[in-house]
Structure formats: C-alpha cells, structure tokens
Scaffold this active site. Structure first.
Site, short mmCIF file in Angstrom:
data_model
loop_
_atom_site.label_atom_id
_atom_site.label_comp_id
_atom_site.label_asym_id
_atom_site.label_seq_id
_atom_site.Cartn_x
_atom_site.Cartn_y
_atom_site.Cartn_z
CG ASN A 168 -1.80 1.19 1.31
OD1 ASN A 168 -1.46 2.15 1.98
ND2 ASN A 168 -2.93 1.16 0.63
CG ASP A 169 -0.78 4.88 -1.49
OD1 ASP A 169 -1.32 4.43 -0.47
OD2 ASP A 169 -1.36 5.64 -2.29
CD GLN A 170 -1.03 7.20 2.70
OE1 GLN A 170 -0.38 7.76 3.58
NE2 GLN A 170 -1.34 7.80 1.57
#
Length: 267
Positions: free
Chosen positions: A245-247
């Site tokens: 996930n990007d976060q």
C-alpha cells in the site's frame, strides 16, 4: 576501447489517487536515477461517487515509464515493483476486461450497504478478523455490495474483482496476485490467517475464485509479457513483483521502520 557499461536499475510504479509515479533506482546503491509522473482526474457522476476509467491508469503508467527510461538513458531494468492506493477496485469479465470504471477509494456511495454490513457482523469478531474498527463506506466491501445490488447487469458478467495493484499486475504479466496490505484495505481479509475472509466474502456475495491470490510484498507476480513490454519500452520477461500500500511504503520511505517512530502524511 571498451564501451560504456549500461546502468542497472529497479523500476517502481506508484498508482496514486491523482497521479502515477514511475521511479528508477540504481540496483547497487538505491540512488534515484529518474522520476516521472502523469496526473489524472477522477470523475464524479453523482454526489459521493468517485470513479476512474481503468484504461487511464494504464495509459498514464505507460507514458510515465517511457519518460523515466528516456530520462535515465535507457538503463537495464532488472525488476519491477508496485505501490498503490488501497480500496479502489474494478470488476472484470471472463476475458479480464473492465466492465465499468474503477470505483475509487474515497467514493462514499455505499452508506446504506455499510449499515447493512454493520448489522450483519458481530463487531468484536469483525475487528478481530479484519483489524478495521467497523464497516465503512470507504471499504471496498461496502461498494462491492452496492455494485451487486444496483448494477445487476454488470454483476452478472463479473468474474473477478481486482484492486489497482492486481489489475496492473494482470496487465503487466497476465497473472493475478495481490499483496496482503492492499488486500486488507478491502475489509475482506482475515488478518488472523492472512487470507481472504470467507464470511466477509459471503456477506457481499463474492467467492474466492473472484479474488486474486494473496502474496507477501516482494513476492513475484510473474514475468513481463511481450505485449506489455512493447507498450512500456522494456524487454520481455522482466520480473514483476508485488509491492504494498502506498501509505505503508511512504512510511518506510521516511524511515518509519521500527516501534517508537511516528510519521504523518497529508494528501
């Protein structure tokens, strides 16, 4: 006189909410060699709805990849990895073609379905299984149920539901694989087993065959196909690996890698 050696790099693709970013990093040192981005805009055909044509993500990825490769002088790419926003999903037919626009993570059309899911689950068990506090209209689960209820023609032809990373991985390799962290953003993963949650899938009317197999970040998805390689300007057969996930990737990128460190993001 010897010719100049070709630089070897790793290629990363980040599917963000407003842009795709493609970075090239020196395979030996980790130094950033090139970075390119292509912006796009979501559409809102009704209040609370947020959508994006899945082909837009692909075209942006192709353009940014070609730009990054050109900026770096066409280096040798050893492998490719993915980073992505969570929750955003697209229904595919039997030939893996999108049946409608991707429903983007910040879409909140499924408020009524969210209330149904809250009533359907024991919330203590739900939290233990999914690690989500409670069903939310942001979760893919609520919007999958909305799609099933309100778009019966699309639902009847749907054979698989992919998030952006496994959709892009499919376009790149012809194989479906989804990293555990983006999979968990759907609220349909049993975090006690690291696999799809059968009760959650049943509640929204999805079977396991319609979801991509879950893998750990860094595990292979497959090899770059001839068609994808031609479009991207890369050699066929390059390894494509699942990311995260990007976060979570952003947290690692700023050094948040052990207990006691805090980081924040604003977007």
């Amino acid at each position: 006189m010897r010719g100049r050696s070709v630089r070897t790099v790793l290629l990363g693709i980040d599917l963000g909410t407003t842009a795709v970013k493609v970075g090239l990093f020196d395979a030996a040192t980790g130094e950033q060699v090139a970075l390119a981005r292509r912006e796009y805009s979501t559409v809102s055909p009704a209040p609370g709805w947020v959508e994006m044509d899945a082909e837009v993500y692909w075209r942006a990825t192709v353009a940014a990849t070609r730009e990054a490769l050109a900026a770096a002088g066409q280096p040798q790419v050893l492998a490719l990895g993915l980073s992505s926003q969570g929750q955003t999903f697209v229904p595919l037919d039997a030939d893996y073609r999108p049946l409608c626009s991707a429903i983007v993570w910040l879409d909140t059309r499924a408020e009524r379905e969210t209330e149904e899911l809250r009533a359907a689950h024991d919330l203590d068990e739900y939290r233990r299984r999914t690690l989500h506090a409670f069903p939310s209209a942001i979760d893919s689960a609520s919007k999958i149920l909305w799609l099933r209820r309100h778009e019966p023609d699309i639902w009847a032809r749907t054979r698989s539901l992919t998030l952006l990373p496994d959709y892009l991985g499919l376009r790149l390799t012809g194989e479906r694989r989804l990293d555990i962290n983006n999979a968990a953003s759907t609220a349909l993963v049993d975090q006690t087993t690291g696999d799809w949650w059968d009760e959650g899938l049943s509640t929204v009317g999805v079977d396991r065959a319609g979801r991509s197999p879950i893998v750990a970040p860094g595990e292979p998805i497959g090899a770059l196909t001839a068609q994808a390689a031609e479009e991207l300007g890369l050699p066929q057969g390059i390894l494509v690996a699942a990311g995260s996930n990007d976060q979570l990737n952003g947290a690692v990128g700023v050094g948040n890698v052990r207990p006691g460190i805090a980081s924040g993001t604003v977007g």
